[in-house]
Design a protein around this motif. Structure first.
Motif, PDB file in Angstrom:
ATOM      1  N   LEU A  47       0.822  -1.204   0.000  1.00  0.00           N
ATOM      2  CA  LEU A  47       0.000   0.000   0.000  1.00  0.00           C
ATOM      3  C   LEU A  47       0.862   1.262   0.000  1.00  0.00           C
ATOM      4  N   THR A  48       2.030   1.187   0.623  1.00  0.00           N
ATOM      5  CA  THR A  48       2.958   2.320   0.566  1.00  0.00           C
ATOM      6  C   THR A  48       3.385   2.580  -0.871  1.00  0.00           C
ATOM      7  N   GLY A  49       3.604   1.514  -1.636  1.00  0.00           N
ATOM      8  CA  GLY A  49       3.959   1.680  -3.038  1.00  0.00           C
ATOM      9  C   GLY A  49       2.842   2.306  -3.848  1.00  0.00           C
ATOM     10  N   VAL A  50       1.600   1.940  -3.543  1.00  0.00           N
ATOM     11  CA  VAL A  50       0.453   2.542  -4.235  1.00  0.00           C
ATOM     12  C   VAL A  50       0.409   4.042  -3.959  1.00  0.00           C
ATOM     13  N   GLY A  51       0.541   4.408  -2.683  1.00  0.00           N
ATOM     14  CA  GLY A  51       0.530   5.822  -2.327  1.00  0.00           C
ATOM     15  C   GLY A  51       1.690   6.572  -2.957  1.00  0.00           C
ATOM     16  N   LEU A  52       2.855   5.944  -3.006  1.00  0.00           N
ATOM     17  CA  LEU A  52       4.021   6.571  -3.615  1.00  0.00           C
ATOM     18  C   LEU A  52       3.816   6.765  -5.115  1.00  0.00           C
ATOM     19  N   GLY A  53       3.157   5.803  -5.749  1.00  0.00           N
ATOM     20  CA  GLY A  53       2.866   5.933  -7.171  1.00  0.00           C
ATOM     21  C   GLY A  53       1.976   7.127  -7.465  1.00  0.00           C
ATOM     22  N   ALA A  89       9.373  -6.780  14.895  1.00  0.00           N
ATOM     23  CA  ALA A  89       9.858  -6.057  13.720  1.00  0.00           C
ATOM     24  C   ALA A  89       8.902  -6.211  12.540  1.00  0.00           C
ATOM     25  N   LEU A  90       8.378  -7.417  12.351  1.00  0.00           N
ATOM     26  CA  LEU A  90       7.418  -7.650  11.265  1.00  0.00           C
ATOM     27  C   LEU A  90       6.141  -6.856  11.493  1.00  0.00           C
ATOM     28  N   ALA A  91       5.664  -6.810  12.733  1.00  0.00           N
ATOM     29  CA  ALA A  91       4.449  -6.049  13.038  1.00  0.00           C
ATOM     30  C   ALA A  91       4.630  -4.575  12.699  1.00  0.00           C
ATOM     31  N   MET A  92       5.767  -4.011  13.058  1.00  0.00           N
ATOM     32  CA  MET A  92       6.027  -2.605  12.744  1.00  0.00           C
ATOM     33  C   MET A  92       6.125  -2.384  11.243  1.00  0.00           C
ATOM     34  N   LEU A  93       6.696  -3.348  10.534  1.00  0.00           N
ATOM     35  CA  LEU A  93       6.796  -3.238   9.081  1.00  0.00           C
ATOM     36  C   LEU A  93       5.409  -3.245   8.446  1.00  0.00           C
ATOM     37  N   PHE A  94       4.547  -4.159   8.890  1.00  0.00           N
ATOM     38  CA  PHE A  94       3.203  -4.260   8.321  1.00  0.00           C
ATOM     39  C   PHE A  94       2.382  -2.997   8.592  1.00  0.00           C
ATOM     40  N   TYR A  95       2.334  -2.580   9.861  1.00  0.00           N
ATOM     41  CA  TYR A  95       1.515  -1.422  10.215  1.00  0.00           C
ATOM     42  C   TYR A  95       2.100  -0.134   9.648  1.00  0.00           C
ATOM     43  N   GLY A  96       3.425  -0.065   9.601  1.00  0.00           N
ATOM     44  CA  GLY A  96       4.066   1.101   8.996  1.00  0.00           C
ATOM     45  C   GLY A  96       3.764   1.200   7.508  1.00  0.00           C
ATOM     46  N   GLY A  97       3.716   0.039   6.841  1.00  0.00           N
ATOM     47  CA  GLY A  97       3.380   0.040   5.418  1.00  0.00           C
ATOM     48  C   GLY A  97       1.973   0.536   5.173  1.00  0.00           C
ATOM     49  N   MET A  98       1.031   0.100   5.984  1.00  0.00           N
ATOM     50  CA  MET A  98      -0.357   0.541   5.853  1.00  0.00           C
ATOM     51  C   MET A  98      -0.476   2.042   6.130  1.00  0.00           C
ATOM     52  N   ALA A  99       0.121   2.499   7.224  1.00  0.00           N
ATOM     53  CA  ALA A  99       0.040   3.922   7.581  1.00  0.00           C
ATOM     54  C   ALA A  99       0.732   4.787   6.530  1.00  0.00           C
ATOM     55  N   GLY A 101       1.103   4.149   3.349  1.00  0.00           N
ATOM     56  CA  GLY A 101       0.288   4.203   2.133  1.00  0.00           C
ATOM     57  C   GLY A 101      -0.852   5.193   2.257  1.00  0.00           C
ATOM     58  N   VAL A 102      -1.551   5.180   3.393  1.00  0.00           N
ATOM     59  CA  VAL A 102      -2.667   6.109   3.615  1.00  0.00           C
ATOM     60  C   VAL A 102      -2.165   7.552   3.614  1.00  0.00           C
ATOM     61  N   MET A 103      -1.027   7.797   4.276  1.00  0.00           N
ATOM     62  CA  MET A 103      -0.484   9.147   4.348  1.00  0.00           C
ATOM     63  C   MET A 103      -0.068   9.663   2.977  1.00  0.00           C
ATOM     64  N   LEU A 104       0.657   8.843   2.209  1.00  0.00           N
ATOM     65  CA  LEU A 104       1.114   9.266   0.883  1.00  0.00           C
ATOM     66  C   LEU A 104      -0.055   9.478  -0.069  1.00  0.00           C
ATOM     67  N   MET A 105      -1.082   8.632   0.059  1.00  0.00           N
ATOM     68  CA  MET A 105      -2.256   8.786  -0.796  1.00  0.00           C
ATOM     69  C   MET A 105      -2.935  10.132  -0.547  1.00  0.00           C
ATOM     70  N   ASN A 106      -3.029  10.529   0.706  1.00  0.00           N
ATOM     71  CA  ASN A 106      -3.680  11.791   1.025  1.00  0.00           C
ATOM     72  C   ASN A 106      -2.816  13.002   0.685  1.00  0.00           C
ATOM     73  N   LEU A 107      -1.514  12.832   0.652  1.00  0.00           N
ATOM     74  CA  LEU A 107      -0.624  13.934   0.284  1.00  0.00           C
ATOM     75  C   LEU A 107      -0.585  14.178  -1.216  1.00  0.00           C
ATOM     76  N   SER A 108      -0.946  13.172  -2.005  1.00  0.00           N
ATOM     77  CA  SER A 108      -0.898  13.312  -3.454  1.00  0.00           C
ATOM     78  C   SER A 108      -2.111  14.067  -3.969  1.00  0.00           C
ATOM     79  N   ASP A 109      -1.949  14.710  -5.126  1.00  0.00           N
ATOM     80  CA  ASP A 109      -3.053  15.449  -5.732  1.00  0.00           C
ATOM     81  C   ASP A 109      -4.101  14.519  -6.325  1.00  0.00           C
ATOM     82  N   ALA A 110      -3.634  13.370  -6.869  1.00  0.00           N
ATOM     83  CA  ALA A 110      -4.559  12.441  -7.534  1.00  0.00           C
ATOM     84  C   ALA A 110      -5.197  11.456  -6.570  1.00  0.00           C
ATOM     85  N   GLY A 111      -4.643  11.325  -5.385  1.00  0.00           N
ATOM     86  CA  GLY A 111      -5.142  10.340  -4.439  1.00  0.00           C
ATOM     87  C   GLY A 111      -6.416  10.793  -3.746  1.00  0.00           C
ATOM     88  N   SER A 112      -7.201   9.835  -3.321  1.00  0.00           N
ATOM     89  CA  SER A 112      -8.437  10.125  -2.598  1.00  0.00           C
ATOM     90  C   SER A 112      -8.861   8.873  -1.856  1.00  0.00           C
TER      91      SER A 112
END
Length: 299
Positions: A47-53, A89-99, A101-112
């Motif tokens: 999801l972080t990759g989606v938001g970054l895209g 460490a895995l738990a932080m990686l998973f939850y960090g990835g989700m958070a 992705g949501v943050m990057l999606m909202n920062l982007s102009d095309a994301g919603s």
């Protein structure tokens, strides 16, 4: 059929067919390794990759693929060296990835929030021709690995120590399984969504295991189940106007329940067949030795 008159539904059915094949194909190795929830973790990271895209105005699928692959490599490294702290460490990686992705999606102009929902829960009817090209390429890679290296991957997933003794590159093959799972997640995310993709990788395999014993039969039955539920779920979502991802997963669970109910009668049938076969098997015990069998030593 009316459903085939629309180009978007033609693409949707083809994408569903591809995902129905690829998800169980890699899922069988994850189940064998007792890592059934690995796909779910990779989905969180992807999801972080989606938001970054969206933030960089590039293809969300290709960016999600790159981030998911990187995440799968980190997950394997944690599994090798994490020891007692690896789960944290895995738990932080998973939850960090989700958070992330949501943050990057909202920062982007095309994301919603609407765009976020299509990747989280799937929206197969929105698959574009460009998405189909990506799905074709990634699916071909997944099938080439899961089928072409099935003997080596099965050996590693079944018994790592035995595979290491036989000379197989265990760590490289484990890494290949993780990377292939990451690619499969990005292939399937437009069909069932990042939050549900793990179900499609695991449930068909679990259902197939209820009625089969050998790896080859389980592989074939799991793929058949995957194709059946994805095509049926996609068709149902078109006619009933319900979410495709949730529909596909519910159909898969229904088949798992059905196959579980068939497992007990099949087991009894196999037991009776084995008992009948054993009745016709007799063991001859040799009689005593004759005098000619004695060995004498000349004086």
């Amino acid at each position: 059929m009316e459903i085939l008159d629309y180009a978007f539904m033609q693409r949707a059915l083809i994408a569903a067919l591809i995902v129905g094949v690829t998800a169980p194909a890699i899922g069988i190795y994850l189940v064998q390794r007792r890592q059934a929830l690995m796909g779910d973790g990779i989905g969180h990271v992807a999801l972080t990759g989606v938001g970054l895209g969206f933030l960089l105005n590039t293809s969300p699928i290709w960016m999600a693929t790159a981030v998911a692959i990187a995440g799968s490599v980190v997950m394997e490294l944690i599994r090798w060296y994490g020891k007692t702290r690896g789960d944290l460490a895995l738990a932080m990686l998973f939850y960090g990835g989700m958070a992330g992705g949501v943050m990057l999606m909202n920062l982007s102009d095309a994301g919603s929030n609407a765009n976020l929902g299509t990747y989280l829960f799937g929206s197969i009817t929105t698959v574009s021709p460009q998405d189909m090209t990506t799905i074709y390429v990634l699916a071909a890679l997944v099938l080439a690995i899961t089928i072409g290296l099935r003997r080596q991957l099965f050996a590693v997933c079944q018994d790592e120590e035995f595979a290491r003794v036989t000379g197989l590159p265990v760590r490289l093959l484990n890494l290949l399984v993780a990377v292939t799972a990451a690619v499969t997640v990005t292939v399937a995310m437009r069909v069932v969504g990042l939050l549900l993709v793990s179900a499609l990788m695991v449930i068909p395999v679990a259902a197939a295991q209820q009625i089969s014993r050998s790896f080859a039969v389980t592989f074939s039955v799991a793929v058949a189940i995957g194709v059946a539920v994805t095509l049926t779920g996609t068709t149902t979502s078109y006619y009933v106007d319900v979410p495709s991802g949730a529909t596909i997963v519910l159909f898969a669970i229904g088949l798992f329940v059905l196959f579980t109910g068939l497992a007990a009668p099949l087991a009894k049938k196999r037991a009776r067949a084995a008992a009948e076969a054993s009745k016709g098997c007799t063991l001859e015990v040799p009689g005593g030795r004759s005098a000619t069998d004695d060995v004498s030593v000349a004086g």
